[in-house]
Enzyme design. Sequence first.
Site, PDB file in Angstrom:
ATOM      1  N   HIS A 328       0.855  -1.172   0.000  1.00 44.72           N
ATOM      2  CA  HIS A 328       0.000   0.000   0.000  1.00 44.72           C
ATOM      3  C   HIS A 328       0.895   1.227   0.000  1.00 44.72           C
ATOM      4  CE1 HIS A 328      -3.582  -2.308   0.508  1.00 44.72           C
ATOM      5  NE2 HIS A 328      -3.386  -2.644   1.781  1.00 44.72           N
ATOM      6  N   CYS A 371      -0.451   2.579  -4.267  1.00 42.72           N
ATOM      7  CA  CYS A 371      -1.166   3.834  -4.482  1.00 42.72           C
ATOM      8  C   CYS A 371      -0.267   4.997  -4.083  1.00 42.72           C
ATOM      9  CB  CYS A 371      -2.444   3.870  -3.646  1.00 42.72           C
ATOM     10  SG  CYS A 371      -3.777   2.834  -4.297  1.00 42.72           S
TER      11      CYS A 371
END
Length: 506
Positions: A328, A371
């Site tokens: 992430h 991301c």
Amino acid sequence: SSNMESDINLKFHQQLFLISENLVTEDVAALKFLCTDLLHLSKLEDVKSAADIFKLLMAQEYLNVENTFLLAELLYRIKCHSLLEKLGYTKKKVQERLHEKGRVSPYRQMLYELSENITSAMLEEIIFLLQNRLPKRWRTRSALDLMTLLEKQGLLTKDNVKILEDVCMTVSPDLLEIIDCYKKATGEKLILLKELGVLLSFCPTKRHKRRCVLLSSGEEGTPVDGIFLFQPNVGLKYTVLETMRSYKMDGPHRGFCLIINNVNFNSSQRKGSCKDAEELARVFTWLGLDVRTYTDLTSGGIIDLMETWQHVQDHKDRNCFICCILSHGKSGAIFGTDDKLVSIRVLTSHFTAKRCPQLAAKPKLFFIQACQGDNIQCPVYLDDGPVYADHPVYDGPTPDLSAMQERVPVYESIPEEADFLLGMATVDGCVSFRHVEEGTWYIQALCSKLQLLVPRGEDILSILTQVNEDVARRDSSSGTKKQMPQPVYTLRRKLIFPIPMAPPPS
């Protein structure tokens, strides 16, 4: 009118002062060396700061309020691109005008570039080889100081670089490529060709055998498959050499490839990431790298791993270094499995030439699948429709992990020095997508294009452009979600993986 002129001069000197204040000792030494053909050596020896050099250039009318290009060229040559804006230039503007207004000679460029590729260990070996030709009390300082001394002694001139060829052949034959490019660009045979109105375009890398690309004198020269640029009104120029050579990638050991695969977090699981990790391992093993995979690392664990690999001595015998991180992320950072952020800049900076000299002048590639924010890119439809991907999920933290964070421009995630490439799955501020079974859009496209285009001899930047196109054409089944990868780099040469003997793994 006189007041206005006085204000302009004051502003100009303030700009020079600001530039001088931002240049360190090594930069000043580089400027002195590049100005050797323009300024008297005895005056350069008294230089203590960049401001001293600027005064000498102004005294010789090389630099004034109306003409700052020489200083812009010098800053460009020593890769202080961020300072160009203080003179009203950009890197691109300088590149466009070099062929007309460049003052640093091909010979001086060659010597400087050679010095940039000579490590401290190489310098010690070179000095040992030349010990009988050096003054007994001369103390080692830098490669530039050594070249200056050899020039003073008459052992090194623009027409005779044999002493450099001899030591480079012994210490690091790769360095000969820089000297060979200079010799070819100034050789008699090429001068004759120029007079005939045509120019052979040579490619110095071993993998390309084509040596017969002709450029007509009737049109502006452009490098097709070679290293020389010929323009009718300018002649033979050296400046394109910097962008046309390739990194050495044909050694017995290609390099290490680290894969950090973070799957299990406190409040989420990145399903499909193992598919990415497996595919990356297969492809980079196929490309000749020694792959090491690490799963579920905390923020501290990631930093510890970088510090460990920073000090691995085996890098010395390798051609490159690659690190792939699957996790992430937020703007300019990735998450450890403990939900704490780690700056991408912190990770990449472990492998600068100063902190990891074994990788100096070698390409260092980082591929980040994560991301970089919460924004979703929306599609703009053209004639070619999107490629749909079923039910993708975001590769960012779940909402309770989100925190307010300033945007970090992606170019700030890599060190300012040369030889880095950062391949980001998405542009800053936006999400990237992952299929829970098939893996992420970016990593799957990267692996696919490497297998397709490496056998065709494509360089890594060309391959990443194709990855961009592949990912940009993908879309969610709802047609409302898009993704755009972003490579950022300071590579100085083309990076071309040798074509593997075995067929692609998939």
